[in-house]
Structure formats: structure tokens, C-alpha cells
Scaffold this active site. Structure first.
Site, PDB file in Angstrom:
ATOM      1  N   GLY A 317       4.665   1.540  -4.403  1.00 50.93           N
ATOM      2  CA  GLY A 317       4.175   0.938  -5.638  1.00 50.93           C
ATOM      3  C   GLY A 317       3.075   1.794  -6.248  1.00 50.93           C
ATOM      4  CB  SER A 318       0.664   0.987  -8.898  1.00 49.78           C
ATOM      5  OG  SER A 318       1.676   0.574  -9.801  1.00 49.78           O
ATOM      6  CB  THR A 319      -1.151   2.654  -3.588  1.00 48.37           C
ATOM      7  OG1 THR A 319       0.149   2.622  -2.983  1.00 48.37           O
ATOM      8  CG2 THR A 319      -1.759   1.267  -3.547  1.00 48.37           C
ATOM      9  CG  MET A 320       3.281   7.694  -5.363  1.00 50.40           C
ATOM     10  SD  MET A 320       3.119   8.380  -3.703  1.00 50.40           S
ATOM     11  CE  MET A 320       4.084   9.875  -3.864  1.00 50.40           C
ATOM     12  CE  LYS A 321       1.750   3.278 -11.649  1.00 52.00           C
ATOM     13  NZ  LYS A 321       1.588   2.033 -12.419  1.00 52.00           N
TER      14      LYS A 321
END
Length: 744
Positions: A317-321
Site C-alpha cells: 500500500g501507500s507506505t511504499m510511497k
């Protein structure tokens, strides 16, 4: 007649020849044995020595596992099993019998001490007597007898009642980093020797290191096995297994376990993962998950064998951002003030559009910094495609280690699975969809953000020590696994990530901590199902990857909660924050990290009260706003926990030990942390059952207890305690109503 005589002579000759041959064979055999001293390849002298030589095994101790501060996490302890000897031949003096004489009395007395009904004990003894068994055991109720229970039984002085002693693996903290530490089992080998082996976690991967070598005591004996007065003795000492020191901090791990218990109780998620790491070294300070299990009883093990932080990969999810942003900043292509059109983005005409997480509506034209704060998928797809270029972005995925194992010293680590073939896959990877990585890969990659661009290899083993010599066999030093970004980029990324928590449009406002600046990124990962992703407000993996303090991070914390029950609360960040916020803040305070802008009001530095009288010590601590707990009935303080200048967390107690007999306080309502202090101060063996707060203890308040005895506490969570109290009130009300009816 003559013919008959001839036959007799012939037969006699044949017999003479046969006996002559046998005689010479025996004679040859005699001289051969005398000359060689061997029979069938075995030396007769050795066989004779073996017949008159007894050997006793000296059992080796399996290595102890400690936390980073030398606190025992796992150790071998003596365990006793109850047996009853029934064979009357064991008694040589009728006035001092060595077998069970009175079955009924024995059953009555034992039933008062062990958890087995009198009738059941009687049946076991009686059946053994009828079947002429030498001895009998009492099943689970008679195994793993505590030292305290053993002492009580011995005081009964029951003839024929005895104990066998063995070493048992003891996990004093109960559910505590269970999938990291693992557990052991025992089995018998082909020689009927009982061996202990690791079954999961470090107990399994370090089994050869932890397992010792048994010794022996050999001595010359007579025909009946008794030691000869002038016989030779040969002692081969046992070599205990190596001791292992982990990077895990027991206090921080307990904070994590307690927070997870609360979320598990309230939201009942399918899975939870929590990792806390030293932001400068990559040392893992705490690692936990749900479902989990009790390594002592194995309860719950069937719900999950895998260490989810290391052995399972999923869409982050958005922790990859965080890492897409870092790559763009490092390449100089991230302009926080540049405007772009949010909503949807076409990566490739042949592929579906990339939508923002609000159904593709977006927020109109906004800056890229606001896109970071709002966690815009479109912003990060554009950064990967148009600003960086997919080829360059792919290089950064390798530089951050997402296509390789971290090499953490835990068993069965799995690798991430990068989906990076088609343009749409490359774009979705930039915001955490399609590609699967492990939590530990994210934490290791985050150390580059917290440690001036140097990515530190994560590890849980600090050192391995030989307990016999004190020699350090292995000493793990911090290791740089790569330098994907510069120091300047790391600082700039932290500044941007702080606005996710502090900004008006930030998705991480719930993770703000009073007194500490937090930088981090939220995540809401979809869960693949049949024919696509699962739908519904709860069918996500909600996560947060945060670091604090922002300017000089000391801790990295990753929390993921899968499919919590959100019927009472539609915000998936709520259960995640229930873990992150209290654990991160309490851990920073415990590590004495100064907050920004104000002093910590929730902690106190403890003065030294050793050497003072009991009254003086109580007065000094009370003036500091601390409630002391006195262990002992003496008049002078000889030790204290916490020690001088150590930091006391809010709600914790100071245990002061006197020079008199050790007495036990009333610990009802205490946390396990405070109970551990009493155990440590009084040098008791702690055994806890359950989780939460103390509801029962085996030693009454004020009772004198000796060093080395067992302190057993039963714990329950607050909700269960309240429910039981309510049930008792209801029962009392019903009883009162019944009494009224009787009076009527």
C-alpha cells in the site's frame, strides 16, 4: 555275532574321531582367546570392565536466550514429575517404608495439593497395585511440578511418593515475540535418550548453538552396582549450550504486546504485525504479531506458524510511497510546489487509468507536496513515469533492497515479488499495489531515511557467548547494506513526511505525538481475492511506517492491521494508531529521548535510596511523586528497581528491597512489568498465566518467601475483569432475590 562286534567297533571309532576333533577345536579356541583376549571382535577385558563399571549422565543445559539488557527471555529450569512407588520389595525397613502403604490416605493427601480428584488418584494407585506395577505416574497433573508444590508434597511425608527431576524449557514472559524466539519439543531417539530440539524461530535455527553436550560420571562398582571404595572414577563434564543475546528490548516488546492485545480485543483483526527498530543500527528492538501463541503451552500455534514480518510478503500500500518519494528527491525531480491534475492518470492507452483513492475524483489541481500529504496515487505514478522514468525507478527498487532478501538472522525469510513488466504494473508499484514485499524489507529500507542515507542491515542477534568460558563466539556489528540516497535527501524526505502527520490535508494526523515530531506514511493496501480485490470498508491492510524524532530519528516503527472489525469505527487508522502512538511515545520516553519544546511530564528520574532506612526511602520517593513498594520486613534498603537515575514510565512502581525476610506485596491490578520487578528484586522464579493485569497470585500479601521459590500470577485483560465483576454482582443480586422469596 562277529558282524555285530565289527559294527560296534566301527561306531566307537567314529565317536572317538568326532570327540577328538571337538576337543582340539575347544583347545585351539582356548589358546586363541588367551592369546588375543578377544571374542567375536570384542575385547574381553573391556567387557569385564563394562560389567563392573557404572555410568551416570551429567545433563547439559540448553543455552539461555537474553534480551539486549541481559534479561532472561528463555532458560532451562529444573522440572519435577510426581511418581508413586508400589513395589513392596523396595521396603527393607517396615518402620520406614519406601512404597505406598495406605492408598486411600495417599489419595486424600495428594488431592489437596495437585489438580487431580481424590477418586482419580485412588484409581491410578489401586490399578497399579492390582497389575503389580513397580511405579505409577499421575498424567499432566503430576508433571512439571513447581518447586513450591514439590515442597508441600514432601512435607506430607507420604511413603512411596517420590519425584523425578528433568530440565524444562521455561518462557517466563509468556506470549512474547513468540514467532521470533520459537519453542522446543522433546522426543526420544533410537537409544531411548530424551532430546530437546527447536521447533520454530531462533530455537530452531540456532538449535545446534543452543544444544549442549552431556557429560558423564563413570565409576567402578560391585556386582550390585554399588561404588567400590578404592575404585577408579572418571568424570567428563557437560558442556552447556551457548547463550544468545538478542537485540530485543524486553520493555519495548512488552509495550508492543500489550498494545496489540488491546487492539485484538476491540477490533478482532485477522492479522497484526508490529516491528520496532533502532533507526541508526537496524537492530530489531521488538517484533510481534497476531495471531500468536504461548511457547510454554503451545496454545494458539495452530493459528499461524509463520513469522509474518519475515516469512510473508504482501502488497504494502501507500507506505511504499516513501521510497518513490526518496528516489525522486535524490534525482532532483521532485518539486513540492509544482502543480499537477489529481483524479486519474493514463499511464498507457492500452491500460486502465490510475485512480486516486477517493474513487478517482481527486482534489483538482494541487501541488505535489499536497499529493504526498493526501497520499495521491496519481502523484506517485507521475513521479515514477514522467519524472524519474520507469527504468531509473527500477534501479532504486534494487538500491532499497526490494528484490532481494534482507539477510536478517531469522529463519525462512521470503523475498518480495516485484511486478514490473507492463507500464501499469510499474505505475502501481510506485504507490504500493501489484508488487508484494515483506514488512522487514520496508523497515530495512526505511533506515536509509533515518540514518543519513545509509541503509542498515536488520538483525535480532546481538551476540553469542560460551557460558563456560565467557568467550564471545559471535558479535554482530551494525552493517551498512547499501546507500540508496544521500544524507541531504534523507533529511528532505523526513521533512516532507512530517507534513503527512502535521499538514492540514495529511492522512497521518492521527499519528501525531505530544512532544515528539513524527515523520511517516500511512498505508491502505487492498487484499487480492477471487477475480480481483476484496471490497468493503474492513477488507484492507491498514498500516503506518513512522520514525521519530523527525530531525534525528531514534526509532522506526511499522504497524499493519489486516481486516479489523470497523462496525463501530469506519476509520481503519484507529486500530493502527492504538498500537503506534502509545508504544512509540512510551519507547522514546523509556530511551530518555528528550521531547521537542517541553519536558516529559510522564516520567521521573529515580533517586538512589539504597542504604537509607525504610521510612527515609519511602519519604524521598514520595516527595518525587512516586509510590514505593517495599519488599521485605527489614529496616534498611539494600536494593531498588529501577536503579538510580533510571527513568520511570507513567504508572510504573519503584520496588525497594529491605535487609529482612522477603515479603510479597499485594499485586492485584499490577501490570506484568511491575510484577517482574518484584521477581527480580526478590530473586524469585516468575511464572505468569494470561495477559493483562494481575487478578490472582500464589503467595498471599505479607507472606515470607525465600530466594529461588516460584512466584505465580494469573493475569486478565480489564474487560474480562469487569465482566467477571458484573457476573458476580448479578449472581449476588439473584441470590438476594432468592433469599427474599424464601423469607416470603
Amino acid at each position: 555275532m562277529i558282524k555285530k562286534q565289527r559294527n560296534i567297533n566301527f561306531g566307537a571309532a567314529i565317536l572317538f574321531i568326532i570327540f577328538s576333533v571337538l576337543f582340539f577345536v575347544l583347545l585351539f579356541r582356548f589358546f586363541f582367546i588367551q592369546a588375543t583376549g578377544e571374542v567375536k571382535g570384542q575385547v574381553l577385558a573391556a567387557k569385564a570392565e563394562q560389567q563392573y563399571t557404572e555410568s551416570t549422565k551429567i545433563e547439559a543445559k540448553r543455552g539461555t536466550i537474553y534480551d539486549r539488557n541481559g534479561e532472561v527471555l528463555v532458560e532451562d529450569r529444573s522440572s519435577f514429575s510426581l511418581i508413586a512407588i508400589l513395589d513392596e520389595d523396595m521396603t527393607t525397613d517396615p518402620d520406614d517404608p519406601n512404597h505406598v502403604v495406605d492408598i486411600k490416605k495417599t489419595a486424600q493427601e495428594l488431592a489437596k495439593v495437585i489438580d487431580l480428584k481424590e477418586s482419580k488418584i485412588y484409581n491410578i494407585l489401586n490399578e497399579g497395585k492390582e497389575k503389580q506395577r513397580f511405579q505409577v505416574e499421575f498424567g499432566a497433573a503430576g508433571r512439571d511440578i513447581s518447586y513450591e508444590t514439590k515442597t508441600k508434597i514432601e512435607k506430607l511425608k507420604l511413603p512411596g511418593i517420590a519425584f523425578t527431576r528433568s530440565m524444562k524449557r521455561f518462557y517466563p514472559n509468556g506470549i512474547f515475540a513468540s514467532h521470533v524466539i520459537g519453542y522446543t519439543e522433546t522426543k526420544e531417539d533410537k537409544n531411548n535418550k530424551t532430546i530437546t530440539y527447536g521447533k520454530l524461530g531462533l530455537e530452531k535455527s540456532l538449535n545446534d548453538v543452543l544444544t549442549g553436550t552431556d557429560g558423564s560420571f563413570k565409576f567402578e562398582s560391585d556386582l550390585w552396582g554399588y561404588l567400590l571404595p578404592d575404585g577408579n572414577e572418571q568424570i567428563t563434564p557437560a558442556r552447556d549450550g551457548k547463550d544468545v543475546y538478542l537485540t530485543i528490548d524486553r520493555k519495548i516488546q512488552i509495550l508492543l504486546e500489550d498494545a496489540m492485545n488491546k487492539v485484538d480485543k476491540e477490533y478482532k483483526p485477522k492479522k497484526m504485525i508490529g516491528i520496532i527498530a533502532d533507526a541508526k543500527t537496524g537492530e530489531i528492538l521488538a517484533m510481534g504479531q497476531r495471531p500468536t501463541f504461548d511457547p510454554e503451552t503451545r496454545e494458539g500455534i495452530e493459528k499461524g506458524w509463520y513469522n509474518e514480518a519475515v516469512e510473508t510478503s504482501f502488497e504494502p500500500g501507500s507506505t511504499m510511497k516513501i521510497f518513490t518519494l526518496a528516489a525522486a528527491v535524490e534525482e532532483g525531480v521532485f518539486n513540492p510546489n509544482e502543480i499537477y491534475q489529481s483524479g486519474t492518470y493514463v499511464v498507457d492507452p492500452k491500460s486502465r487509468k490510475v485512480p486516486d483513492h477517493n474513487g478517482g475524483r481527486g482534489w483538482g489541481p494541487i501541488t505535489f507536496l499536497e499529493g504526498v500529504q493526501r497520499s495521491s496515487n496519481v502523484a506517485f505514478a507521475m513521479l515514477a513515469n514522467e519524472k524519474l522514468g520507469f527504468d531509473k525507478y527500477r534501479e532504486y527498487l534494487t538500491r532499497f533492497g526490494f528484490d532481494q532478501l534482507t539477510g536478517i538472522d531469522l529463519p525462512n525469510e521470503t523475498n518480495g515479488k516485484l511486478a514490473f513488466t507492463y507500464p501499469i504494473e510499474k505505475a502501481t508499484t510506485a504507490f504500493g499495489q501489484g508488487t508484494a514485499i515483506t514488512p522487514i524489507q520496508q523497515v530495512q529500507a526505511a533506515t536509509a531515511i533515518t540514518n543519513d542515507g545509509n541503509m542498515m542491515r536488520t538483525h535480532v542477534i546481538d551476540k553469542i557467548v560460551d557460558p563456560d568460558t565467557g568467550e564471545t563466539i559471535k558479535d554482530t556489528k551494525p552493517e551498512v547494506a547499501g546507500t540508496p540516497i544521500s544524507k541531504e535527501t534523507a533529511a528532505e524526505v523526513r521533512d516532507y513526511l512530517e507534513t503527512v502527520v502535521t499538514g492540514e490535508n495529511g492522512t497521518g494526523k492521527i499519528y501525531a505525538l505530544d512532544g515528539y515530531e513524527v515523520a511517516g506514511k500511512t498505508g491502505t493496501a487492498q487484499i487480492p481475492g477471487k477475480g480481483g480485490y476484496l471490497s468493503g470498508a474492513s477488507n484492507y491492510i491498514f498500516s503506518f511506517l513512522g520514525m521519530a524524532p523527525k530531525d534525528d530519528p531514534r526509532l522506526i516503527m511499522y504497524v499493519a492491521v489486516q481486516q479489523p472489525d470497523l462496525t463501530k469505527n469506519s476509520d481503519g487508522a484507529a486500530p493502527v494508531s492504538m498500537i503506534f502512538n502509545p508504544v512509540m511515545k512510551s519507547s522514546l520516553q523509556y530511551l530518555q529521548i528528550e521531547p521537542s519544546g517541553k519536558k516529559v511530564t510522564e516520567t521521573t528520574k529515580i533517586p538512589n535510596v539504597t542504604g537509607l532506612s525504610t521510612n527515609e526511602a519511602a519519604e524521598v520517593l514520595t516527595e518525587k511523586g512516586v509510590k514505593p513498594v517495599i519488599v521485605g520486613n527489614g529496616t534498611k534498603i539494600i536494593s531498588q528497581i529501577p536503579g538510580k537515575d533510571e527513568t520511570l514510565l507513567a504508572g510504573e512502581r519503584v520496588i525497594i528491597k529491605t535487609d529482612g525476610d522477603i515479603t510479597v506485596p499485594d499485586m492485584t491490578g499490577w501490570s506484568i512489568r511491575d510484577v517482574m520487578k518484584v521477581s527480580e528484586a526478590a530473586e524469585l522464579k516468575l511464572n505468569s498465566v494470561g495477559n493483562g493485569y494481575v487478578v490472582k497470585q500464589n503467595v498471599q500479601e505479607g507472606s515470607v518467601i525465600k530466594k529461588g521459590e516460584f512466584l505465580i500470577v494469573e493475569l486478565n485483560d480489564p474487560e474480562t475483569i469487569l465482566n467477571k465483576a458484573k457476573e458476580n454482582e448479578d449472581e449476588a443480586a439473584e441470590d438476594e432475590a432468592d433469599e427474599v422469596k424464601v423469607k416470603d
